[in-house]
Design a protein around this motif. Sequence first.
Motif, PDB file in Angstrom:
ATOM      1  N   GLY A 152       2.215 -10.741   4.315  1.00 27.64           N
ATOM      2  CA  GLY A 152       0.905 -11.293   4.399  1.00 27.64           C
ATOM      3  C   GLY A 152      -0.352 -10.582   4.179  1.00 27.64           C
ATOM      4  N   ALA A 153      -0.176  -9.126   4.743  1.00 26.15           N
ATOM      5  CA  ALA A 153      -1.011  -8.184   4.416  1.00 26.15           C
ATOM      6  C   ALA A 153      -1.409  -8.325   2.866  1.00 26.15           C
ATOM      7  N   TRP A 154      -0.549  -8.165   2.161  1.00 28.08           N
ATOM      8  CA  TRP A 154      -0.733  -8.043   0.808  1.00 28.08           C
ATOM      9  C   TRP A 154      -1.587  -9.067   0.177  1.00 28.08           C
ATOM     10  N   GLU A 155      -1.269 -10.456   0.577  1.00 27.19           N
ATOM     11  CA  GLU A 155      -1.769 -11.889   0.308  1.00 27.19           C
ATOM     12  C   GLU A 155      -3.239 -11.657   0.728  1.00 27.19           C
ATOM     13  N   HIS A 156      -3.586 -11.111   2.030  1.00 27.21           N
ATOM     14  CA  HIS A 156      -4.987 -10.791   2.421  1.00 27.21           C
ATOM     15  C   HIS A 156      -5.730  -9.929   1.638  1.00 27.21           C
ATOM     16  N   MET A 157      -5.067  -9.110   1.257  1.00 30.29           N
ATOM     17  CA  MET A 157      -5.574  -7.908   0.222  1.00 30.29           C
ATOM     18  C   MET A 157      -6.080  -8.359  -1.415  1.00 30.29           C
ATOM     19  N   ARG A 158      -5.309  -9.465  -1.765  1.00 29.39           N
ATOM     20  CA  ARG A 158      -5.569  -9.836  -2.865  1.00 29.39           C
ATOM     21  C   ARG A 158      -7.075 -10.175  -3.609  1.00 29.39           C
ATOM     22  N   SER A 159      -7.646 -11.054  -2.717  1.00 27.45           N
ATOM     23  CA  SER A 159      -9.116 -11.363  -2.922  1.00 27.45           C
ATOM     24  C   SER A 159      -9.952 -10.068  -3.104  1.00 27.45           C
ATOM     25  N   ARG A 160      -9.670  -9.094  -2.315  1.00 26.77           N
ATOM     26  CA  ARG A 160     -10.577  -7.978  -2.396  1.00 26.77           C
ATOM     27  C   ARG A 160     -10.359  -7.083  -3.758  1.00 26.77           C
ATOM     28  N   VAL A 161      -9.157  -7.087  -3.954  1.00 25.58           N
ATOM     29  CA  VAL A 161      -8.691  -6.273  -5.319  1.00 25.58           C
ATOM     30  C   VAL A 161      -9.249  -7.108  -6.614  1.00 25.58           C
ATOM     31  N   PHE A 162      -8.947  -8.613  -6.296  1.00 25.16           N
ATOM     32  CA  PHE A 162      -9.679  -9.190  -7.454  1.00 25.16           C
ATOM     33  C   PHE A 162     -11.347  -8.895  -7.748  1.00 25.16           C
TER      34      PHE A 162
ATOM     35  N   LEU B 244      -3.359  -2.974 -11.644  1.00 25.10           N
ATOM     36  CA  LEU B 244      -3.763  -3.677 -10.551  1.00 25.10           C
ATOM     37  C   LEU B 244      -3.351  -5.148 -10.668  1.00 25.10           C
ATOM     38  N   PHE B 245      -3.305  -5.664 -11.942  1.00 29.28           N
ATOM     39  CA  PHE B 245      -3.138  -6.827 -11.973  1.00 29.28           C
ATOM     40  C   PHE B 245      -1.583  -6.980 -11.946  1.00 29.28           C
ATOM     41  N   GLN B 246      -0.578  -6.277 -12.402  1.00 29.84           N
ATOM     42  CA  GLN B 246       0.791  -6.518 -12.052  1.00 29.84           C
ATOM     43  C   GLN B 246       1.139  -6.449 -10.690  1.00 29.84           C
ATOM     44  N   ARG B 247       0.433  -5.768  -9.810  1.00 29.05           N
ATOM     45  CA  ARG B 247       0.751  -5.567  -8.648  1.00 29.05           C
ATOM     46  C   ARG B 247       0.079  -6.507  -7.325  1.00 29.05           C
ATOM     47  N   PHE B 248      -1.204  -7.030  -7.994  1.00 29.20           N
ATOM     48  CA  PHE B 248      -2.006  -8.249  -7.024  1.00 29.20           C
ATOM     49  C   PHE B 248      -2.272  -9.409  -7.701  1.00 29.20           C
ATOM     50  N   GLY B 249      -2.460  -9.212  -9.062  1.00 27.07           N
ATOM     51  CA  GLY B 249      -2.690 -10.359  -9.739  1.00 27.07           C
ATOM     52  C   GLY B 249      -1.517 -11.552  -9.942  1.00 27.07           C
ATOM     53  N   ARG B 250      -0.296 -11.145  -9.711  1.00 25.07           N
ATOM     54  CA  ARG B 250       0.658 -12.001  -9.974  1.00 25.07           C
ATOM     55  C   ARG B 250       1.277 -12.468  -8.611  1.00 25.07           C
ATOM     56  N   LEU B 251       1.795 -13.699  -8.656  1.00 22.36           N
ATOM     57  CA  LEU B 251       2.449 -14.079  -7.450  1.00 22.36           C
ATOM     58  C   LEU B 251       3.659 -13.373  -6.980  1.00 22.36           C
ATOM     59  N   GLU B 252       4.419 -12.810  -8.096  1.00 23.20           N
ATOM     60  CA  GLU B 252       5.735 -12.163  -8.004  1.00 23.20           C
ATOM     61  C   GLU B 252       5.480 -10.773  -7.819  1.00 23.20           C
ATOM     62  N   GLY B 253       4.264 -10.247  -7.699  1.00 21.95           N
ATOM     63  CA  GLY B 253       3.840  -8.764  -7.864  1.00 21.95           C
ATOM     64  C   GLY B 253       4.266  -8.139  -6.422  1.00 21.95           C
ATOM     65  N   TYR B 254       4.455  -8.677  -5.459  1.00 23.97           N
ATOM     66  CA  TYR B 254       4.581  -7.922  -4.181  1.00 23.97           C
ATOM     67  C   TYR B 254       6.015  -7.621  -4.136  1.00 23.97           C
ATOM     68  N   TYR B 255       6.933  -8.778  -4.727  1.00 23.89           N
ATOM     69  CA  TYR B 255       8.271  -8.508  -4.660  1.00 23.89           C
ATOM     70  C   TYR B 255       8.877  -7.720  -5.718  1.00 23.89           C
ATOM     71  N   GLU B 256       8.232  -7.419  -6.810  1.00 20.20           N
ATOM     72  CA  GLU B 256       8.573  -6.757  -7.910  1.00 20.20           C
ATOM     73  C   GLU B 256       8.207  -5.389  -7.687  1.00 20.20           C
TER      74      GLU B 256
ATOM     75  N   GLU C  33       6.243   0.051  -3.681  1.00 22.10           N
ATOM     76  CA  GLU C  33       5.107   0.775  -3.685  1.00 22.10           C
ATOM     77  C   GLU C  33       4.354   0.378  -2.594  1.00 22.10           C
ATOM     78  N   PHE C  34       4.567  -0.755  -1.939  1.00 22.86           N
ATOM     79  CA  PHE C  34       3.563  -1.093  -0.683  1.00 22.86           C
ATOM     80  C   PHE C  34       3.819  -0.813   0.560  1.00 22.86           C
ATOM     81  N   GLU C  35       2.924  -0.449   1.413  1.00 25.50           N
ATOM     82  CA  GLU C  35       3.196   0.014   2.807  1.00 25.50           C
ATOM     83  C   GLU C  35       2.810  -1.235   3.831  1.00 25.50           C
ATOM     84  N   CYS C  36       3.068  -2.356   3.433  1.00 27.22           N
ATOM     85  CA  CYS C  36       2.492  -3.471   4.196  1.00 27.22           C
ATOM     86  C   CYS C  36       3.345  -4.720   3.987  1.00 27.22           C
ATOM     87  N   THR C  37       3.122  -5.764   4.811  1.00 28.25           N
ATOM     88  CA  THR C  37       3.823  -7.012   4.835  1.00 28.25           C
ATOM     89  C   THR C  37       3.309  -7.782   3.704  1.00 28.25           C
TER      90      THR C  37
END
Length: 325
Positions: A143-153, A121-133, A137-141
């Motif tokens: 912006g939606a990914w950024e919104h989700m990061r606090s919940r995942v943390f 989860l850190f690799q995908r949500f904890g790093r600023l470059e996680g969304y693009y890398e 694997e994501f089915e969202c924009t």
Amino acid sequence: MVVSAPHILQNWWQNIRRIHGVEIQGHLGALLSLLGTQCNKVFVTQLMGFWEPSTVTFKFLDFEITPILEEISSLIELPIRGRLPVIPSTICTGDFLSVLDLHIFRSLRYVDGGHIELDYLFQRFGRLEGYYEYQREFECTRGAWEHMRSRVFVMDFLGVMVLPIRSNSIDINILPMVVSIFNDPQRFTLVPMILAEVLRSMTACIKGHNFFGGCSILLQIWAREHFYRRDSQMDYYIGAPNKIESHEDRLQNWVGAPIGREEWRTFLNNVMGDTIQWKFSWVTELAFARTRYFFFIELIGLRGIQPYAPLRVMRQFGVIQDIPL
């Protein structure tokens, strides 16, 4: 047991605090200070030897004591009055990945028996470059990914530091609770669940379970605050905004404080009720002692219901009161 926060979680907080720090602190309160706090495994292990499951208390020579909701609430700075305890629910792997907007087919293999690794989860949500890398694997924009990061943390923090099931592995059933808290933050409280899992874990460990699934650091702070008796008028840290961060400062004048295994064992075997700090100076409100119809309160934990009877500690400072819950 969890002795300290893993570096991945600490790095995650540093990466996310500038954008989401205020929001996350609103949901976790002073719990975030656990990131910089160490657990004395020797002390906690010795302390658990005095746990009595039948009475839900620590039993010493001439007294019994147990953590109460108000103490935990004040330590972690999360309210309980007027709040409903957050209720756990089971979530299947597919729904878990769907809530996180992760492609089920590509991510399914990373969820093992209802658990998911912190590093994944850190690799995908904890790093600023996680969304693009990991965009495939994501089915969202983004912006939606950024919104989700606090919940995942918050989910990962609770899963690692507060409600752990094994090292650096997250119970996916924490996610529905986190979603509830974010959706209606003024309605729910985590305090009863945190206490329930501490109590349940102590009972499980003395019966042979080999991993402490509650917040061992919080248990340590609670116990040491009671064992070091001081004049409340001389407690200069009563007004400290963060009781976890200021814990070591409050106890710095404890002359002759036990250190090693044998010293703690001797101390705990001989401590008397008239030598401890019964009431925390900063807890001013009346405490829940029992419900109107029962002499115990059922605390709903992540993994079951924990009967809880805080009557024994309440009698020591005269604040027993029937509370219609």
